[in-house]
Design an enzyme around this catalytic site. Structure first.
Site, mmCIF file in Angstrom:
data_model
loop_
_atom_site.group_PDB
_atom_site.id
_atom_site.type_symbol
_atom_site.label_atom_id
_atom_site.label_comp_id
_atom_site.label_asym_id
_atom_site.label_seq_id
_atom_site.Cartn_x
_atom_site.Cartn_y
_atom_site.Cartn_z
ATOM 1 N N HIS A 88 3.700 6.888 1.167
ATOM 2 C CA HIS A 88 2.953 5.628 1.229
ATOM 3 C C HIS A 88 1.722 5.697 0.322
ATOM 4 O O HIS A 88 1.481 4.769 -0.468
ATOM 5 C CB HIS A 88 2.533 5.360 2.681
ATOM 6 C CG HIS A 88 1.580 4.209 2.830
ATOM 7 N ND1 HIS A 88 2.002 2.931 3.120
ATOM 8 C CD2 HIS A 88 0.224 4.155 2.730
ATOM 9 C CE1 HIS A 88 0.946 2.135 3.200
ATOM 10 N NE2 HIS A 88 -0.150 2.860 2.967
ATOM 11 N N GLU A 89 0.963 6.782 0.423
ATOM 12 C CA GLU A 89 -0.231 6.927 -0.418
ATOM 13 C C GLU A 89 0.154 7.054 -1.891
ATOM 14 O O GLU A 89 -0.570 6.578 -2.772
ATOM 15 C CB GLU A 89 -1.055 8.135 0.034
ATOM 16 C CG GLU A 89 -1.570 8.069 1.464
ATOM 17 C CD GLU A 89 -2.369 6.803 1.746
ATOM 18 O OE1 GLU A 89 -3.042 6.301 0.817
ATOM 19 O OE2 GLU A 89 -2.320 6.301 2.892
#
Length: 421
Positions: free
Chosen positions: A278-279
């Site tokens: 996600h990051e």
């Protein structure tokens, strides 16, 4: 006129606070749609009865505090102006020094100290609340240390901005906002550049990931995403909170992905890898740089509005507010009032953009990982650790949620699976 304006301000605040109280505590909460009850998105399937009760209580109290805190700040600024406190601070700041920059600096300190002391009880209650509900694990002395650091960092930043701003207003009453906007660009980039290496370490210790086995998995994942993997750090947050988090910070060579150690201690490797993916989605889609661009545009609009609103308010209410000219430092509470007002009502826009970016990062993570079970369990654990609302009321979502509610995030997993089939 002074008493009338003060009375109207207090009355409007009370009416607003009562209205928000009934909306949050007695209004129609987000709830769970019937079609989703009993599914993995339903908190009753992954939270205990006590966790559900605490989540509801904690969320409502936090939401109410959020919605009354900023308008209370407006009332405080109006009080400072109407009572002449701003003029008094200006007189106290005139301690015989000829240079105006020092007089203005002393005024800013007095005003900032006064407002900090006025809001300290509310700040302390927020700390007490999160500790009472098991989110915050920080002892009081540690919290006070962070509070003092916050005070000086925020004061220092405010001081620089105000000194430069009022110098520009002195030099050009009509075009100061353009020059100020041009200066905000390098200033914002500089602050983002030093944030990970100068400011953040004042609060916590940051170090490269300790778990070498997990690090190898992250490196492998980063290689698949064509992302440099030497910018992954962990931070010791367990002594301060039970919540889980990870984020992207900094720009250029100082950019890094940061994992809280609570996240590392509470989640499985697959769940951590989903968070990392996600990051990485934020990194790949250049969300930091898009954020900088949007910040620059919003600053231009905001400064232009201030340049229009502030002279008009002074010409209309200057006598009551005890402000002679915009360039006088005692007009600062009015400027701060306008800034606070604009920021509050721009929250729905900035939050919408942020939620869109978070949705994009979630989608990227699901594509990279192709592990819907890890995605769902990650969202569930994030909800439990922070006692988060999975489906907040509309106003709460618009004004408070920079991330999509967990109900939406879990539903996106189902939509992603349908797309892939």
């Amino acid at each position: 006129m002074t008493r009338k304006l003060g009375f109207i301000s207090i009355l409007l605040f009370i009416i607003y606070a009562v209205g928000m109280y009934y909306y949050i505590f007695h209004g129609n909460s987000g709830g769970i749609p019937d079609v989703l009850k009993g599914t993995v998105a339903d908190p009753e399937t992954f939270m205990t009865e006590r966790e559900l009760l605490l989540s509801e209580e904690y969320s409502k109290i936090k939401n109410f505090i959020f919605f009354v805190a900023t308008p209370l700040e407006w009332v405080l600024y109006i009080f400072i102006l109407l009572t002449g406190l701003s003029r008094i601070f200006e007189k106290w700041a005139d301690f015989g020094v000829k240079w105006k920059v020092f007089k203005n600096g002393a005024y800013v300190f007095l005003l900032y100290l006064f407002t900090a002391l006025a809001f300290y009880p509310l700040d302390f209650y927020r700390y007490y609340l999160s500790k009472n509900y098991g989110i915050n694990t920080q002892n009081f002395s540690s919290w006070m240390r962070d509070y003092v650091i916050d005070f000086w960092i925020n004061f220092g930043t405010t001081l620089i901005i105000v000194i430069v701003l009022y110098w520009l207003i002195q030099k050009s009453v009509k075009r100061w906002w353009i020059y100020a906007w041009l200066l905000t660009i390098p200033f914002a980039i500089f602050m983002m550049y030093i944030q990970p290496i100068v400011i953040d370490p004042l609060y916590n210790d940051f170090y490269p990931l300790k778990d070498k086995e997990l690090e190898e998995k992250i490196i492998s994942l980063a290689e698949r995403a064509n992302i440099p993997s030497d910018h992954v750090f962990e931070v010791n947050m367990a002594e301060k909170t039970n919540a889980l988090n990870a984020y992207v910070t900094g720009i250029g060579e100082n950019s890094r992905i940061v994992l809280w150690d609570t996240t590392l201690n509470s989640l499985t490797d697959e769940e951590i890898l989903f968070i990392m993916a996600h990051e990485m989605g934020h990194y790949v889609e250049k969300h930091i740089y898009i954020g900088i661009a949007l910040y620059i545009v919003s600053m231009l609009v905001g400064l232009w509005l201030i340049a229009k609103l502030m002279p008009w308010l002074i010409s209309r209410f200057g006598t009551v507010l005890k402000i002679n000219k915009m360039k006088d430092i005692h007009s600062l509470p009015l400027l701060l009032l306008i800034v606070s007002f604009l920021l509050f009502f721009s929250n729905p826009i900035s939050n919408y953009i942020s939620r869109y970016q978070e949705t994009r990062a979630d989608h990227y993570a699901m594509q990279l990982m192709n592990n819907p079970e890890a995605a769902v369990s990650t969202f569930q654990n994030l909800s439990k650790s922070g006692l988060s609302e999975v489906n907040p009321p509309l106003l709460v979502k618009l004004f408070r949620f920079s991330h999509p509610p967990m109900l939406e995030r879990i539903n996106k997993v189902a939509e992603f699976l349908e797309e892939e089939q």
